[in-house]
Enzyme design. Structure first.
Site, short mmCIF file in Angstrom:
data_model
loop_
_atom_site.label_atom_id
_atom_site.label_comp_id
_atom_site.label_asym_id
_atom_site.label_seq_id
_atom_site.Cartn_x
_atom_site.Cartn_y
_atom_site.Cartn_z
N ASP A 1 26.24 9.42 15.59
CA ASP A 1 25.34 9.84 14.43
C ASP A 1 25.39 9.08 13.25
O ASP A 1 26.24 8.25 13.10
CB ASP A 1 26.16 11.30 13.97
CG ASP A 1 25.47 12.59 14.45
OD1 ASP A 1 24.80 12.47 15.56
OD2 ASP A 1 25.66 13.34 13.69
N LYS B 1 19.89 11.29 12.84
CA LYS B 1 19.96 12.88 12.80
C LYS B 1 19.42 13.10 11.22
O LYS B 1 19.41 14.39 10.93
CB LYS B 1 20.98 13.69 13.06
CG LYS B 1 20.95 13.77 14.72
CD LYS B 1 20.11 15.10 15.13
CE LYS B 1 19.74 14.97 16.61
NZ LYS B 1 18.49 15.94 16.69
N MET C 1 24.17 20.64 3.17
CA MET C 1 22.64 20.41 3.12
C MET C 1 21.76 21.04 1.99
O MET C 1 20.70 21.26 2.07
CB MET C 1 22.06 20.84 4.35
CG MET C 1 22.58 20.11 5.60
SD MET C 1 22.06 20.73 7.26
CE MET C 1 23.48 21.57 7.57
#
Ligand code: SAH
Length: 251
Positions: free
Chosen positions: A36, A58, A170
């Protein structure tokens, strides 16, 4: 040919010293490693020199590798007898789609195992000197995403009333919505907040503020993803560590 195995491995928050010994050992024996883009380069030294390394981005907003492609590759490589590592930032089972990958591997009949990583929510709180639970101030902690799939938003009203520490993932680009939802649900505007960008990395930055100033301060101090927002009484008057920014109105 004996069939291979897929390890879903957590790379931790960034500091290579926070990688587990087991993660380093598994990386050292993998034939194929899917990495990732939140994973620090310094961790890639544990990968065998002759291993195939596939970078699978991602990052929100950028071109990312389709999840279906990643899952097909994991299955194909394992069925070809290889040892495969899917290396993810933090812990694979915290907002890392590790659960979806495990389900897919299980239904494809591929052997799999999770190797824990230190999730960035834990690393961010520790970096800021904030205990996520405290006998006096917080009886529990909730890891929550500010960026849920449509129709699956967290119940901010219930969280505001829970009295628990909130660790928001996030959230850098969505802190205004988080702030508004929590205040509208009755969480005091003066609730202490700590935002940690790039926790555990040399470029780490911390912002200490209060809920009503969260969005303005994040913009004013140019805090960007990846960042963790810790909201709750535990964030009050804690030890200030390196690179900390203070909001004028929070001090
Ligand atoms: N599986 C990961 C989370 C992936 S979701 C984990 O357990 O940590 C991506 C989010 O994680 C980012 O938007 C950010 O909120 C958080 N994140 C990841 N690495 C971070 C870091 N070093 N510092 C602060 N936040 C981080």
């Amino acid at each position: 040919m004996t069939s291979g195995k897929v390890y879903l491995v957590g790379a931790g928050p960034g500091d290579p010293e926070l990688l587990t010994i087991k993660a380093a050992r598994v990386l050292g024996k993998a034939d194929v490693v899917l990495v990732d883009d939140l994973v620090s380069r310094a961790i890639l030294v544990y990968i065998r020199e002759d291993a195939r390394v596939v970078k699978v981005g991602k990052r929100g907003g950028c071109q990312s590798t389709p999840q279906a492609f990643i899952e097909r590759l994991l299955i194909a490589e394992a069925k070809a007898g290889r040892t495969v590592v899917r290396l993810k930032g933090g812990d694979p089972f915290i907002f890392g789609r590790g659960g979806e990958e495990a389900e897919t591997l299980e239904s494809a009949g591929v052997e799999w195992e999770v190797v824990n990583g230190i999730t960035s929510g834990l690393a961010a709180a520790s970096a800021a000197g904030v205990p996520l639970t405290h006998r006096e101030h917080s009886q529990g902690v909730v890891f929550v995403t500010a960026h849920a799939a449509a129709g699956k938003e967290p119940d901010w009203a219930a969280l505001a009333k829970s009295g628990m520490t909130l660790v928001v993932y996030m959230g850098a680009a969505r802190c205004e919505a988080v702030q508004c939802s929590l205040i509208a649900s009755g969480l005091p505007a003066t609730t202490p907040v700590v935002v940690v960008q790039d926790a555990s990395l040399p470029r780490e930055r911390q912002l200490r503020t209060i809920l009503s100033r969260l969005a303005d301060d994040v913009i004013a101090h140019e805090i960007e993803s990846p960042a963790i927002i810790v909201i709750g009484e535990v964030a009050r008057e804690q030890r200030v560590t390196r690179g900390s920014l203070h909001s004028a109105s929070a001090s």
